[in-house]
Write a protein that holds these residues in place. Structure first.
Motif, short mmCIF file in Angstrom:
data_model
loop_
_atom_site.label_atom_id
_atom_site.label_comp_id
_atom_site.label_asym_id
_atom_site.label_seq_id
_atom_site.Cartn_x
_atom_site.Cartn_y
_atom_site.Cartn_z
N TYR A 195 40.99 18.86 42.27
CA TYR A 195 40.21 20.09 42.40
C TYR A 195 38.77 19.77 42.83
N LEU A 196 37.98 20.81 43.04
CA LEU A 196 36.59 20.62 43.45
C LEU A 196 35.70 20.46 42.22
N GLY A 197 35.82 19.30 41.57
CA GLY A 197 34.92 18.95 40.49
C GLY A 197 33.72 18.19 41.05
N THR A 198 33.00 17.54 40.16
CA THR A 198 31.82 16.80 40.61
C THR A 198 32.20 15.64 41.52
N ALA A 199 33.32 14.98 41.23
CA ALA A 199 33.73 13.83 42.05
C ALA A 199 33.90 14.24 43.50
N ASN A 200 34.76 15.21 43.75
CA ASN A 200 35.02 15.60 45.14
C ASN A 200 33.84 16.33 45.77
N THR A 201 33.05 17.03 44.94
CA THR A 201 31.82 17.62 45.47
C THR A 201 30.92 16.54 46.04
N MET A 202 30.70 15.46 45.28
CA MET A 202 29.78 14.42 45.75
C MET A 202 30.37 13.61 46.89
N CYS A 203 31.69 13.45 46.94
CA CYS A 203 32.31 12.79 48.09
C CYS A 203 32.09 13.63 49.35
N ALA A 204 32.26 14.95 49.21
CA ALA A 204 32.03 15.84 50.34
C ALA A 204 30.56 15.85 50.75
N LEU A 205 29.67 15.84 49.76
CA LEU A 205 28.24 15.88 50.07
C LEU A 205 27.75 14.56 50.64
N SER A 206 28.42 13.45 50.33
CA SER A 206 28.07 12.19 50.98
C SER A 206 28.34 12.30 52.49
N GLU A 207 29.42 12.98 52.84
CA GLU A 207 29.68 13.30 54.26
C GLU A 207 28.57 14.17 54.82
N ALA A 208 28.22 15.23 54.09
CA ALA A 208 27.21 16.17 54.57
C ALA A 208 25.85 15.51 54.72
N LEU A 209 25.55 14.54 53.85
CA LEU A 209 24.30 13.79 53.96
C LEU A 209 24.29 12.87 55.18
N GLY A 210 25.48 12.58 55.72
CA GLY A 210 25.60 11.64 56.82
C GLY A 210 25.85 10.23 56.38
N MET A 211 26.15 10.02 55.08
CA MET A 211 26.33 8.67 54.55
C MET A 211 27.79 8.22 54.50
N THR A 212 28.71 9.09 54.87
CA THR A 212 30.14 8.78 54.92
C THR A 212 30.68 9.22 56.26
N THR A 246 19.05 2.18 58.80
CA THR A 246 19.05 1.99 57.35
C THR A 246 19.22 3.32 56.62
N ALA A 247 19.42 3.23 55.31
CA ALA A 247 19.76 4.42 54.53
C ALA A 247 18.69 5.51 54.63
N ARG A 248 17.42 5.12 54.62
CA ARG A 248 16.37 6.15 54.63
C ARG A 248 16.19 6.79 56.00
N LYS A 249 16.78 6.21 57.04
CA LYS A 249 16.79 6.89 58.33
C LYS A 249 17.81 8.02 58.34
N ILE A 250 18.72 7.97 57.38
CA ILE A 250 19.75 9.01 57.24
C ILE A 250 19.42 9.96 56.10
N GLU A 335 20.41 21.41 60.13
CA GLU A 335 19.48 20.62 60.95
C GLU A 335 20.30 19.52 61.61
N THR A 336 20.86 19.85 62.75
CA THR A 336 21.90 19.03 63.36
C THR A 336 21.37 17.82 64.11
N ASP A 337 20.06 17.65 64.17
CA ASP A 337 19.52 16.43 64.78
C ASP A 337 19.44 15.29 63.77
N ALA A 338 19.93 15.51 62.56
CA ALA A 338 19.91 14.47 61.53
C ALA A 338 20.82 13.31 61.91
N MET A 339 20.35 12.08 61.69
CA MET A 339 21.14 10.88 61.97
C MET A 339 22.20 10.70 60.90
#
Length: 560
Positions: A195-212, A246-250, A335-339
């Motif tokens: 289900y959409l608990g914290t685990a899958n929320t954060m996995c999805a948000l790692s994608e949204a952050l651009g880190m996955t 690097t991570a802070r560029k993302i 903000e779709t210009d995000a790396m």
């Protein structure tokens, strides 16, 4: 210059090369960039159980692209295993241990890049915090969600169904045979909770952050796609090292806002507010995450809906396009210009994405047909939560967006659960669970069982629950968590008494106790700060340094 050259190049560095060669690394291996593989695999966590296989494919990709993978272990506790006992005190603080241990290993070994393997509630945020702190090339790769179990109570079952069923059993709604049968059928295989608990929320948000990598957050644990994601991640980390992305560029302000909008659009776990605050802190960003959630919730539609808001699970979300389709539908607000870790921008990822499956429209809706016109998470303030309280209106019935009832107060999670099962909580009650915040808990335990017991006893639509602790992402019903200041710091929640009227008004973003300021002032004079529950060990240190939920529960060293 690569970080690893400081210990691997030159005659004077023979010591380090000899040490690596004692483990079977060759001279050629040590001429390549060193990529740390931080693996939270264990036999304690179903979301991590497949990470041995995933890690091997990551290593294959790294080696194929010209790097040398070096794997090391990371702790990771399952929130489910910690529920309802002293183990839950350690879950939130473990996020800091995870970040610290990864930072330590990356700096001790001077890795040129990191692949971070983890799937569950505090592990993914801890890994993202480490990436932000280190600012070297990093990619997060989760292990993927598990399949749903046998049908129960109108949806595919999962671990939480067992807790709901216990409430039903205590109320005489199901038989013991029906209850016992769930034990073997609720969880058919490994993976993060279905289900959409914290685990899958954060996995999805790692994608949204651009880190996955796209689809890396939600491809099923048992799928071939998950293994392909492993190899692709291994190849891609080498490109990030070469280009020094690097991570802070993302992890920028834009990325945090994109993740907030994605969380609102999918009605993700309320814990995401705290974790994104902590990640922004580690990246040294000048963004106030709570204020952004508050402001953006009014203009971000809810476009995706999953269990606990409905019967559809994370794998249904993945089959309906997952995070890429959700962000495609949201792109006019992003903000779709995000790396991103693809080495391309979010806009480029959206335009080039190839969906594996045709859209079903069951989970991901288009902007012209939203599930709701505002986001699924709300920030409340008022006389009971001067700093903030967090709720998730996207997960409960709209009839509960306004609730007024009598307080019934408990100074611990266990006391509340005992009272609920004994039938002492009745229609119209607002259950107050306090002294469960970051300091007072300590560790800001989840009130998961209390909410599930209310559900099982048929009280979800006739009661509410408020706390300075947290909630599991699987909870539904009228609830407000993260109340700040917490009771242990003298917040108003410590002054509430049985019978006080409490008003929860989601639409107007208010949480009030209907007691006069004069009366609250008199009660405050009689209040005494409680002694810490733990005075030594890790929790003894954590409760001294932990900040409020409104500050992300981070450790603040100015508390010393």
């Amino acid at each position: 210059m690569l970080r690893s050259t400081h210990i691997l190049e030159g005659l004077h560095n023979q010591y380090y090369r000899a040490t690596y060669k004692s483990m079977g690394f060759s001279t050629e291996d040590l001429k390549r960039p060193l990529i740390g593989i931080a693996n939270a695999w264990s036999e304690c966590v179903p979301g991590h159980y497949n990470l041995r296989q995933v890690a091997q494919r990551v290593k294959d990709g790294v080696y194929r692209a010209g790097g040398t993978p070096v794997e090391f272990g990371v702790i990771g506790g399952c929130d489910g295993m910690g529920q309802g006992h002293d183990g839950m005190h350690f879950i939130m603080p473990s996020r800091e241990l995870i970040a610290n241990s990864i930072e330590s290993m990356a700096q001790i070994n001077l890795f040129d890049g990191l692949v971070l393997l983890g799937s569950c509630d505090k592990i993914v945020p801890g890994m993202l915090m480490a990436a932000a702190r280190l600012d070297i090339p990093c990619i997060v790769l989760p292990g993927g969600p598990m399949e749903g179990g046998v049908m129960f109570d109108g949806r595919q079952s999962d671990q939480t169904s067992s807790t709901e069923a216990y409430g039903m059993l205590s109320a005489g709604k199901i038989t013991e045979a029906e209850y016992v049968a769930l034990e073997d059928t609720a969880c058919p295989g490994c993976g993060s909770c279905s289900y959409l608990g914290t685990a899958n929320t954060m996995c999805a948000l790692s994608e949204a952050l651009g880190m996955t990598l796209p689809d890396g957050g939600t491809a099923p644990a048992a799928s071939a796609a998950r293994l392909v994601q492993g190899q692709d991640t291994g190849v891609k980390i080498m490109e990030l090292v070469e280009k020094q992305i690097t991570a802070r560029k993302i992890l920028t302000n834009a990325a945090i806002r994109n993740a907030i909008k994605t969380c609102l659009a999918m009605s993700g776990s309320t814990n995401a507010v705290m974790h994104l605050t902590a990640i922004a802190h580690e990246a040294e960003l000048d963004i106030h995450v709570l204020n952004e959630f508050d402001a953006l919730s009014a203009s971000t539609p809810q476009l995706a809906k999953m269990n606990p808001s409905c019967q559809y699970n994370i794998i249904d979300f993945y089959l309906d396009g997952g995070v890429p389709r959700l962000m495609e539908h949201l792109q006019s607000l992003l903000e779709t210009d995000a790396m991103t870790v693809t080495a391309h921008t979010l806009a480029e990822n959206i335009s080039s994405h190839k969906y594996r499956y045709p859209a079903t429209g069951l989970v991901n809706h288009t902007p012209d047909n939203p599930f709701g016109y505002t986001g699924g998470i709300a920030v409340l303030r008022g006389t009971l939560a001067p700093n903030t309280g967090i709720t998730k209106p996207g997960a409960f019935d709209k009839s509960l967006h306004y609730f007024k009832g009598e307080a019934i107060c408990f100074d611990s999670e266990e006391a509340a659960e005992e009272a609920i099962l004994a039938g002492k909580v009745r229609d119209g009650h607002v259950v107050v669970i306090r002294y469960e915040g970051p300091k007072g808990g300590p560790g800001m335990r989840e009130m998961y069982k209390a909410m599930k017991y209310l559900y099982g006893r048929g009280l979800t639509k006739s009661t509410a629950l408020i706390t300075d602790g947290r909630f599991s992402g699987t909870n539904n019903g009228c609830f407000v968590g993260h109340i700040s200041p917490e009771a242990a710091e003298g917040g108003p929640i410590a002054l509430v008494r049985d019978g006080d009227l409490i008003e929860i008004d989601v639409n107007n973003k208010k949480l009030d106790v209907l007691v006069s300021p004069e009366e609250l002032s008199e009660r405050r004079k009689a209040w005494k700060r409680p002694e810490p529950k733990f005075k030594k060990g890790w929790l003894g240190l954590y409760c001294k340094l932990a900040s409020s939920g409104a500050e992300g529960g981070i450790m603040k060293f100015d508390h010393l």
